[in-house]
Each structure stands twice: as C-alpha cells, then as structure tokens.
Scaffold this motif. Structure first.
Motif, PDB file in Angstrom:
ATOM      1  N   GLY A 108       0.813  -1.212   0.000  1.00  0.00           N
ATOM      2  CA  GLY A 108       0.000   0.000   0.000  1.00  0.00           C
ATOM      3  C   GLY A 108       0.839   1.250   0.000  1.00  0.00           C
ATOM      4  N   SER A 131       4.724  -5.818   7.081  1.00  0.00           N
ATOM      5  CA  SER A 131       4.064  -5.693   5.779  1.00  0.00           C
ATOM      6  C   SER A 131       4.917  -4.909   4.794  1.00  0.00           C
ATOM      7  CB  SER A 131       2.723  -4.990   5.929  1.00  0.00           C
ATOM      8  OG  SER A 131       1.923  -5.667   6.844  1.00  0.00           O
ATOM      9  N   GLN A 187     -16.576  -2.808  -1.898  1.00  0.00           N
ATOM     10  CA  GLN A 187     -16.326  -4.191  -1.516  1.00  0.00           C
ATOM     11  C   GLN A 187     -15.948  -4.272  -0.039  1.00  0.00           C
ATOM     12  OE1 GLN A 187     -13.288  -6.055  -3.843  1.00  0.00           O
ATOM     13  NE2 GLN A 187     -14.424  -7.953  -3.957  1.00  0.00           N
ATOM     14  N   LEU A 206     -18.556  -5.806   2.674  1.00  0.00           N
ATOM     15  CA  LEU A 206     -18.196  -6.992   3.460  1.00  0.00           C
ATOM     16  C   LEU A 206     -18.162  -6.671   4.942  1.00  0.00           C
ATOM     17  CD1 LEU A 206     -15.425  -8.572   1.268  1.00  0.00           C
ATOM     18  CD2 LEU A 206     -17.613  -9.556   1.865  1.00  0.00           C
ATOM     19  N   LEU A 260     -21.634  -6.260   6.197  1.00  0.00           N
ATOM     20  CA  LEU A 260     -22.322  -7.550   6.174  1.00  0.00           C
ATOM     21  C   LEU A 260     -21.901  -8.395   7.379  1.00  0.00           C
ATOM     22  CD1 LEU A 260     -24.266  -8.444   3.973  1.00  0.00           C
ATOM     23  CD2 LEU A 260     -22.489  -9.957   3.134  1.00  0.00           C
ATOM     24  N   VAL A 261     -20.597  -8.493   7.578  1.00  0.00           N
ATOM     25  CA  VAL A 261     -20.095  -9.320   8.676  1.00  0.00           C
ATOM     26  C   VAL A 261     -20.422  -8.660  10.016  1.00  0.00           C
ATOM     27  CG1 VAL A 261     -18.012 -10.253   9.734  1.00  0.00           C
ATOM     28  CG2 VAL A 261     -18.275 -10.313   7.264  1.00  0.00           C
ATOM     29  N   ILE A 270      -3.700  -3.595  13.490  1.00  0.00           N
ATOM     30  CA  ILE A 270      -2.602  -3.723  12.534  1.00  0.00           C
ATOM     31  C   ILE A 270      -1.658  -4.827  13.004  1.00  0.00           C
ATOM     32  CG2 ILE A 270      -0.549  -2.595  11.597  1.00  0.00           C
ATOM     33  CD1 ILE A 270      -2.130  -0.046  11.486  1.00  0.00           C
ATOM     34  N   GLY A 287      -2.175  -7.305  10.331  1.00  0.00           N
ATOM     35  CA  GLY A 287      -1.345  -6.706   9.291  1.00  0.00           C
ATOM     36  C   GLY A 287      -2.029  -5.484   8.710  1.00  0.00           C
ATOM     37  N   VAL A 288      -1.578  -5.076   7.525  1.00  0.00           N
ATOM     38  CA  VAL A 288      -2.160  -3.878   6.931  1.00  0.00           C
ATOM     39  C   VAL A 288      -2.947  -4.198   5.668  1.00  0.00           C
ATOM     40  CG1 VAL A 288      -0.480  -2.279   7.885  1.00  0.00           C
ATOM     41  CG2 VAL A 288       0.001  -3.408   5.732  1.00  0.00           C
ATOM     42  N   GLY A 289      -3.224  -5.490   5.452  1.00  0.00           N
ATOM     43  CA  GLY A 289      -3.908  -5.895   4.224  1.00  0.00           C
ATOM     44  C   GLY A 289      -5.413  -5.713   4.300  1.00  0.00           C
ATOM     45  N   GLU A 290      -6.101  -6.485   3.460  1.00  0.00           N
ATOM     46  CA  GLU A 290      -7.550  -6.369   3.360  1.00  0.00           C
ATOM     47  C   GLU A 290      -8.252  -6.802   4.648  1.00  0.00           C
ATOM     48  OE1 GLU A 290      -9.580  -5.188   0.678  1.00  0.00           O
ATOM     49  OE2 GLU A 290      -7.585  -4.368   0.370  1.00  0.00           O
ATOM     50  N   THR A 291      -7.717  -7.844   5.295  1.00  0.00           N
ATOM     51  CA  THR A 291      -8.368  -8.366   6.503  1.00  0.00           C
ATOM     52  C   THR A 291      -8.509  -7.260   7.543  1.00  0.00           C
ATOM     53  OG1 THR A 291      -7.044 -10.294   6.031  1.00  0.00           O
ATOM     54  CG2 THR A 291      -8.341 -10.342   8.042  1.00  0.00           C
ATOM     55  N   ILE A 323     -11.296  -4.812   6.570  1.00  0.00           N
ATOM     56  CA  ILE A 323     -12.657  -5.329   6.702  1.00  0.00           C
ATOM     57  C   ILE A 323     -13.023  -5.503   8.178  1.00  0.00           C
ATOM     58  CG2 ILE A 323     -14.099  -7.335   6.218  1.00  0.00           C
ATOM     59  CD1 ILE A 323     -12.546  -7.461   3.504  1.00  0.00           C
ATOM     60  N   HIS A 334     -35.906 -20.109  16.579  1.00  0.00           N
ATOM     61  CA  HIS A 334     -35.534 -19.298  15.424  1.00  0.00           C
ATOM     62  C   HIS A 334     -36.758 -18.925  14.595  1.00  0.00           C
ATOM     63  CE1 HIS A 334     -35.819 -23.200  13.408  1.00  0.00           C
ATOM     64  NE2 HIS A 334     -35.934 -22.534  12.287  1.00  0.00           N
ATOM     65  N   LEU A 367     -37.268 -15.181  13.530  1.00  0.00           N
ATOM     66  CA  LEU A 367     -37.295 -14.784  12.125  1.00  0.00           C
ATOM     67  C   LEU A 367     -38.687 -14.367  11.675  1.00  0.00           C
ATOM     68  CD1 LEU A 367     -34.988 -17.469  10.479  1.00  0.00           C
ATOM     69  CD2 LEU A 367     -34.505 -15.055  10.828  1.00  0.00           C
ATOM     70  N   ILE A 378      -4.096   3.482   5.581  1.00  0.00           N
ATOM     71  CA  ILE A 378      -2.970   2.606   5.872  1.00  0.00           C
ATOM     72  C   ILE A 378      -2.868   1.535   4.797  1.00  0.00           C
ATOM     73  CG2 ILE A 378      -2.043   0.975   7.550  1.00  0.00           C
ATOM     74  CD1 ILE A 378      -3.930   2.736   9.527  1.00  0.00           C
ATOM     75  N   ALA A 396      -3.104   1.289   1.551  1.00  0.00           N
ATOM     76  CA  ALA A 396      -4.056   1.074   0.465  1.00  0.00           C
ATOM     77  C   ALA A 396      -3.500   1.664  -0.821  1.00  0.00           C
ATOM     78  CB  ALA A 396      -5.389   1.724   0.792  1.00  0.00           C
TER      79      ALA A 396
END
Lengths: 345, 323
Positions: free
Chosen positions: A74, A90, B131, B135, B138-139, B181, B185-189, B192, B230, B234, B266, B268
């Motif tokens: 990044g 990273s 995205q 996500l 949603l989560v 972090i 880490g600094v990735g997508e995970t 999200i 349920h 529901l 961070i 991106a």
C-alpha cells in the motif's frame, strides 16, 4: 422467512468472496514458499525510479536472478506513516531520512540502514525545503522566532532542521513553540495563519512558495546531516542481503538514468488525476531530479550523521534513548559483496 | 372478566370522560383493547356507537389515512436546501469571495471528477471501497444483529452479551487501529475487520432496542400458535423490530465510511478513503472537496436504498406510522 434465507445466502456468498479477495489482495501474508526472499515495498506512487521499476517490472526480473521476489504494498505518505506497516512486517524495505529512522530505531531496533544519499550541495539545484513565513510577517530571521509558533513534522526533517537553525542562531529552543503537524496539516494551518512560521519539506515546499510565502532559511544553509536513507528489516538483511543489494543496484541505476532523462520518470502510471503533476510542479520535479545524488552503500563514516541527528533530538527531548550508530548501520557491501558469498550463507 | 369489560363498554359516559382512570387497572387493559370496536382510544368507539350529539365536547376524529404530498412539491423542497448551498458555493467561488485555497471552485472540482472518471480510477476506487464496506457491514452488521436479537429476546442472552457490547460501544473503534494492525497486518483483513467492528456496534444497539420494543402481545400470540426459537425470531421478532434494524443499517453504513477513511489511510492503493489521503498528500483541494461530495452522494444513495427496502419489506408501515 424467505427474506431471512436470502439474507443468509447473500452473506455467505459475501463471506466466501471476502476470503477470495483478501487472499488475493492481501497476498503479503503468504511468502513464496519460504525459499526465496520477498522484498515488501510500499507503493511507489506515480513518479521516481521505483515507480518506473514497478511499471517496467525491472525489480521482478532482477530479483528473480537471485531467487527473490518483490511485493508491492500500500501507499504511505512518509516514513513515519509507514511505521506500523514496518512493525508488522508488511513493508520490509523502505526509504526515508535519518530523522524519522532514529525515532523508529529508538523504540524498535528491528531495521537497519543500508544506504544513504549524500545531500545536494550544488547551488543551482532547486531548494527542497525551507522555513517559510507570509510576506507581511515581522519575522525576518531565525532570531525573530522567539515567542512564535512554528509548525514542524514531529521527529522528522522539519523538527530537525528547526532545532538546527535555532541552535545556530543562538535562540533558546524552549522559547519557540513547536507545533507538531504533518505536512498536509501544516499546509492548512499555515495558509489560515494559525501558526507564525512553518518548516515546509518535500512536496509542501514548492507549493507554499508558489503561494507567495517568504523563505527565512533553507536546510542547505545549515549543517544538514539528515541524509536520505534506505532501510530494511533485520531478518531480510541477515538472511538475504543479496536481494537487498539488487534493490539498491536497481535504485542506483535508475536514479542515474532519471538524472539524464527525468521526464521519463514523471507521471509514470497516470498523467491525469491527483497524483499526476503538470505545469510548474512538473518543471520543479524535473529540475530536482536532474540534481539528485545517487544512493550509495553506508560506510562507517556515516555513523557521524546518525550521531548528530540522534544527538540533537536527544538534547531537546525528542528522543529519550541513545542510538549507537554501529547498531543501526548495515554494511551491505561487505556482506553481499560477491554473489557467491551471499549464496553460501 | 369479559362480562365486566363489556359492561364498561356499554357504559360510555364513564369510560369516555375519564379514559385515563379506567384504562389503568392491570390486566383489564389488554382485554378492553382486544374487544372489537372499543379501540385503543375509548372515545372513538363511543362516538360511533352513540353519535356525536349524545356527548358534548367530543368530535369525530380526523382521518389520518395515507395522504401523499404532491410529488413535485415534495421533490422540490427536498432538493431545495442542497441546491441553495450549491448556488452559494458557486457564486462565492466565481465572485472571488471564497479564495480557492479555502474551498476549490465547483468548476475545478468538476474537472477533478472528470479526470478521475477518465482514468477509470473513480470506478476502481468506488468498487474497492464498496467491496470493503459491503463486506465489513455484512459481517459486522450480521454479528450485531445476531447479538442484538439474542440480547433482546432472552434474559440470559442479555446478561451474556449486553455488558460487553456496552463496553465496546464506549471504545472508539479508531483506537483499535494500531492493535488491529499488529493482529491482522495492513492488508484487506485489517480493513474489513475495522469496518465490521465499527458497523457491529450501532447495529447491536438499535436491534436490541427494537427487539425490546416488540409488542409483547404479538409475541404471546405467536407463541400461542406454537412458534418457538428461530422461527419466532425470524417470523415475528425481527419483522416487528425491522424499523429499528433498518435505522441501524443506515447508521452502520454511514459509520462504515468513517471506518473506510481510517482503514484506507494505511497501506491502500485504491479506495475513496485512499483518495482523501492522496488529496492531502498532493495538496489537491479540488480532490478533497470532491471526496466530500462523493461522501455526500453516498449518504443520499444509502438513504434511498434503505427507504426502498423499508417500502418493500414493511408494506404495512404506511398505515401504522403517524406520518
């Protein structure tokens, strides 16, 4: 009920998609089999030798020869901004200056400096930083700063140069209020006159001069020993010095090339959008690139520079711990001098 | 019991004149309310039965109905205020009253938009951010919804979940960035998860509130038909709490934008949060203003989407709400 089932189905689909994308985009977590080294670099942006290398795939090609690979990560605004990424591994090779690096090293000694770039001394080269005030400001020299507010980037080049200038002019440092602001925050604080002066660095400097700011002093007028550096994480340097060497070789060659044909190294990926430069900015960047010095291996003598920067920071409470230059310099030339020596390790 | 209530209904003077005193005593309330024709407001039933002339000071209530405002007027008023702001901005910039380093002119912001669209970055950035935010919401929203329903329905659930969630609510999620972090880490995970955490908390709070406000009688009736677990959740609880849940979704979506800015600062290389960082880094005020406009438009889009869902998922609501 049906709605609920639909929602559930969508969320499940989303989750699987999430796994897919995160493994694809995150990629950084999966090192390539553990055999070769992986250089994890930050995004090089849209200009400069590394951006060119990324576009042309030069590093990929050259690193392959020593069984290593490169991973482009990044984007980070500065060395300071990239610190978290370096901590978490990273990013494992990055460029910056001595001042933020000593700040990092004082807390976590897990990187070493393997290359420095000597300061530009040619008076014809465009200035790249300066202490700026507005034209109507009563501040005419560094001495007038007493009792004023000066914006600097914390623990970085701006703060270092301000301390150096104050020391040289004999102004007690505690009489000047240092306001810690990142370059982008400093720009708006200065533009709206919330601070009396600002040490503008890198990209901010030509911007603010173009807006009519008056320069009191440049870093080049001082004994600026805050050299540009390149550093890498310890484990990479210890296990794969040859890969780091390739990185430095490529950087050196491309910097050399950029001095001759700087136009080729501007707007590398895009010539439109926020990262693209045009007009006066482009001219400035090209002029600066022409005078760039080539990065070189560190030598024992570079310890003096580190000592001077760390000592100044320590004296004025920016750093709390001492830095031993021997601990933070890495003699890449000696270790990875010959490819066979590196391979035998 | 029924005999008593029926008597009361047939003694309108008493009920109508002192509805408060009569409606209070315990279990009789529900039974009175369930009698056909008696209604929640005793007066309504009374006037129908006995006619307006029989009682002084009472009148036939106004029919609230589902009157619609003229669509053109409604739309005009709706866009009026933003339009005024736009005109003021445009006038201020073109007359030189607003210096360009304080606020970029609309024309330069439009140019920036055109540039961004021409290079394909706009679509790319929006998609990347959508995205991540999608996500994350949603989560996080899913978890918040589950926990909120659990805490709202069962006492054990509340005891288990609520104290922790109330603690989480007090933690500004931006304070978690350095911790996340080092974990992810600094990735997508990381990005999200940060958005998920930011979205889960408002979702939990509003769902919990909504579920607690579900009409007890409806739940009892559903239980009487044998709905449990349920199926009850529901089929009855979540639909009844839907207004709150959709409000929660609105807030979660807006909060996810905050999360996006924090996350995309961070590590991106694309995204609308990254665009903010880029604009700051390259001192492009036109792009900064463009980012604000993009966020504003996204706010409108989210609102429109939720309104649509409201209309589709709760068709009965138009006849229940006061306005």
């Amino acid at each position: 009920m049906r709605v609920a089932v639909a929602i559930l189905a969508i969320s499940l689909a989303g989750l699987t998609a999430a796994c897919g994308t995160s493994s694809a985009a995150g990629g950084g977590s999966s090192s390539s089999g553990g055999t070769g080294a992986v250089l994890k670099l930050q995004d090089p942006g849209n200009a400069g030798p590394l951006a060119y290398a990324k576009r042309e795939g030069i590093l990929e090609k050259r690193l392959k020869a020593v069984g290593a690979s490169v991973e482009w990560g990044g984007s980070y605004a500065s060395f300071t901004a990239a610190i978290d990424a370096v901590h978490s591994g990273s990013v494992n090779v990055l460029a910056g200056a001595i001042s933020p690096a000593v700040g990092y090293l004082a807390n976590s000694p897990d990187i070493k400096i393997f290359s420095v770039t000597d300061p530009i001394t040619d008076p014809a080269a465009p200035q790249t930083d300066g202490l700026v005030v507005w034209p109507d400001s009563p501040i005419k020299s560094v001495k007038d700063l007493a009792g004023k507010q000066v914006a600097v980037n914390k623990g970085g080049k701006g703060e270092y140069l301000l301390l150096l200038a104050l020391e040289k002019a004999g102004v007690p440092v505690d009489q000047v209020k240092r306001v810690y602001l990142n370059p982008d925050q400093g720009a708006s604080a200065f533009a709206t006159r919330k601070v009396d002066a600002w040490w503008a660095i890198v990209r901010a400097y030509p911007e603010v001069v173009a807006k009519g700011a008056r320069v009191i002093v440049h870093g080049r007028d001082l004994n600026d020993q805050d050299l540009t550096i390149a550093a890498a994480r310890d484990e990479l340097l210890d296990k794969h010095p040859e890969a780091v060497r390739v990185y430095l070789d490529v950087l050196r060659e491309l910097t050399e090339e950029a001095k001759k044909t700087p136009e080729k190294f501007e707007n590398v990926f895009l010539d439109q959008g926020p990262t693209a430069v045009t007009g006066a900015r482009l001219a400035q960047d090209i002029a600066t690139a022409r005078y760039a010095n080539i990065p070189r291996y560190v030598t024992k003598d570079d310890g003096v520079n580190i000592e001077q920067v760390a000592g100044l920071f320590r004296k004025y409470g920016v750093l709390s711990g001492a830095i031993d230059p021997a601990d933070v310099l890495f003699d890449l030339k000696a270790v990875a001098g010959s490819p066979s020596a590196a391979a035998s390790r | 019991m029924i005999a008593v209530t029926l008597e009361r209904v047939h003694a309108p003077d008493e009920t109508a004149n002192r509805p408060g005193t009569e409606a209070l005593p315990g279990s009789e309330v529900s039974e009175t309310a369930t009698q056909p024709g008696s209604g929640a407001f005793p007066g309504a039933g009374v006037s129908e039965r006995t006619g307006p002339g029989a009682l002084s000071g009472l009148e036939v209530p106004r029919y609230l109905g589902s009157r619609r405002r003229p669509p053109l007027l409604s739309a005009g008023v709706r866009i009026g205020v933003p339009l005024l702001l736009l005109i003021a901005w445009w006038y201020g910039s073109s007359s030189g009253r607003i210096p360009p380093d304080v606020l970029a002119a609309p024309s330069s912001v439009l140019d920036a938009l055109r540039e961004l669209a021409a290079t394909g970055q706009l679509a790319e950035y929006l998609l990347a951010s959508a995205q991540r935010a999608g996500l994350g919401v949603l989560v996080g929203g899913g978890i918040g919804l589950l926990l909120g329903v659990a805490a709202g329905i069962s006492a054990l659930g509340e005891e288990l979940v609520d104290p922790t969630m109330q603690m989480m609510r007090a933690v500004p999620f931006l304070a978690l960035v350095p911790l996340f972090i080092s974990w992810f880490g600094v990735g997508e995970t990381f990005k999200i998860v940060l958005i998920a955490v930011s979205a889960a908390i408002p979702m939990y709070a509003y769902t919990y509130l909504g579920v607690r406000n579900v009409d007890r009688k409806v739940v009892e009736a559903a239980r009487g038909f044998g709905l449990r677990g349920h199926r009850l959740a529901l089929g009855v609880v979540i639909p009844s709490a839907l207004p709150s849940i959709l409000m929660a979704l609105r807030i979660s979506l807006s909060v996810s934008l905050t999360g996006l800015i924090a996350a995309e600062q961070i590590g991106a290389t694309e995204g609308i949060g990254y665009l903010v960082t880029l604009a700051q880094q390259y001192f492009r005020i036109d792009y900064m203003v463009l980012c604000i406009l993009i966020y504003a438009v996204l706010g409108l889009v989210f609102d429109a989407a939720i309104r649509l869902v409201e209309r589709l998922a709760m068709p009965w609501r138009g006849h229940v709400v006061a306005r």
